[in-house]
Design a protein around this motif. Structure first.
Motif, PDB file in Angstrom:
ATOM      1  N   ARG A  51       0.594  -1.315   0.475  1.00  0.00           N
ATOM      2  CA  ARG A  51      -0.268  -0.122   0.344  1.00  0.00           C
ATOM      3  C   ARG A  51       1.099   1.696  -0.135  1.00  0.00           C
ATOM      4  O   ARG A  51       1.544   1.193   0.891  1.00  0.00           O
ATOM      5  N   GLY A  52       0.488   2.441  -0.898  1.00  0.00           N
ATOM      6  CA  GLY A  52       1.638   3.245  -0.881  1.00  0.00           C
ATOM      7  C   GLY A  52       1.506   4.169   0.284  1.00  0.00           C
ATOM      8  O   GLY A  52       0.070   4.725   1.223  1.00  0.00           O
ATOM      9  N   GLU A  53       2.386   5.165   0.591  1.00  0.00           N
ATOM     10  CA  GLU A  53       2.189   5.753   1.899  1.00  0.00           C
ATOM     11  C   GLU A  53       2.807   6.975   1.767  1.00  0.00           C
ATOM     12  O   GLU A  53       1.672   8.190   1.396  1.00  0.00           O
ATOM     13  N   GLU A  54       3.055   7.994   0.991  1.00  0.00           N
ATOM     14  CA  GLU A  54       3.611   8.807   0.338  1.00  0.00           C
ATOM     15  C   GLU A  54       3.176   9.410  -0.481  1.00  0.00           C
ATOM     16  O   GLU A  54       2.481  10.895  -0.542  1.00  0.00           O
ATOM     17  N   ARG A 234       3.864  -0.397   2.149  1.00  0.00           N
ATOM     18  CA  ARG A 234       3.831  -0.947   4.012  1.00  0.00           C
ATOM     19  C   ARG A 234       3.419  -2.028   3.016  1.00  0.00           C
ATOM     20  O   ARG A 234       2.507  -2.522   2.107  1.00  0.00           O
ATOM     21  N   ALA A 235       4.417  -3.162   3.035  1.00  0.00           N
ATOM     22  CA  ALA A 235       3.607  -4.667   2.454  1.00  0.00           C
ATOM     23  C   ALA A 235       2.300  -5.120   3.433  1.00  0.00           C
ATOM     24  O   ALA A 235       2.215  -5.101   5.346  1.00  0.00           O
ATOM     25  N   VAL A 236       1.147  -5.283   2.692  1.00  0.00           N
ATOM     26  CA  VAL A 236      -0.211  -5.497   3.643  1.00  0.00           C
ATOM     27  C   VAL A 236      -1.069  -7.207   3.268  1.00  0.00           C
ATOM     28  O   VAL A 236      -1.568  -7.000   4.020  1.00  0.00           O
ATOM     29  N   HIS A 237      -0.366  -7.760   2.094  1.00  0.00           N
ATOM     30  CA  HIS A 237      -1.008  -9.258   1.849  1.00  0.00           C
ATOM     31  C   HIS A 237       0.211  -9.408   1.110  1.00  0.00           C
ATOM     32  O   HIS A 237       0.705  -9.182   0.258  1.00  0.00           O
TER      33      HIS A 237
END
Length: 247
Positions: A51-54, A234-237
């Motif tokens: 998932r994109g953060e910035e 962040r890796a989420v899945h």
């Protein structure tokens, strides 16, 4: 969990998606996770959704046995008639990047293998660097060499350098893919950090405070690159082929 190892010889595909709102990021993650949970494609090894953060977006880090398996997936009716239309609807930018891992190095405290997993707390930064194909090897070497001084940067965990093979997007006619640019005109850098604070301190450090080796590296990299794009994730899945598919 997926591991990054140049000796495995996997085809690594980085599916980069950008969108314009955070709710659409949630939709992207949901749609990508559904594909990951039911994947049973010949030659598919693993997928990890980031998932994109910035900036709003997602990235799927996918390992395949080889190019033929990936092409079979792209030619699949379900991919053409369901996957492509869904992602066209909710994205503003798509780049499906085929790569091979050139190097994957870690801080000495982190052991012998780079792991990609939501179970970890890595703050992941992914850079896509444009390059003249004739200079790709030089850029790969320069970026890989950066690990030697990055180990002294607070918060640095790992750096993986991937040599670009080919890029595509969803803009082909009749639900097919279109080629982006030319073969081998990019390099991807996948790095892991302790957190946003550590990475931001590194990224925004005044140039006057850079070490001599960082200054030399940056001058070399800038002389070789034609473009640069980055986002943090962040890796989420994740799921691997050894794990059962969802019913």
């Amino acid at each position: 969990m997926p591991f990054i190892n140049p000796e495995d010889g996997h085809l690594t595909v980085l599916n980069l998606f950008k969108t314009d709102t955070r709710p659409r990021v949630d939709t992207l993650v949901k749609e990508m996770s559904k594909i990951v949970d039911t994947a049973a494609f010949p030659g598919w090894i693993s997928s990890t959704v980031h998932r994109g953060e910035e900036k709003p977006g997602t990235l799927n880090f996918i390992q395949w046995r080889g190019m033929q398996d990936l092409e079979s997936r792209y030619n699949d009716s379900e991919f053409k008639h369901h996957t492509v239309p869904v992602f066209r609807e909710i994205t503003t930018y798509v780049r499906l990047m085929q790569t091979e891992v050139e190097s994957s190095l870690r801080h000495p405290a982190l052991g012998d293998v780079t792991e990609v997993s939501p179970a970890r707390d890595d703050y992941t930064v992914i850079e896509v660097l444009g390059v003249d194909p004739a200079e790709q090897g030089a850029l790969v070497a320069a970026q890989a060499g950066a690990h030697d001084w990055l180990v002294d940067v607070p918060g640095y965990r790992s750096q993986t350098v991937l040599r670009g093979i080919r890029s595509r997007n969803l803009e082909g006619g009749d639900r097919t893919l279109a080629t982006v640019g030319t073969d081998r005109d990019f390099v991807v850098v996948y790095s892991q950090w302790d957190g946003k604070e550590a990475y931001d301190a590194f990224r925004t450090q005044a140039e006057s405070e850079w070490s001599a080796v960082r200054r030399t590296f940056r001058a070399k990299r800038d002389s070789l690159t034609t473009s640069a794009d980055w986002n943090s994730y962040r890796a989420v899945h994740t799921r691997s082929a050894t794990e059962p598919a969802a019913v």
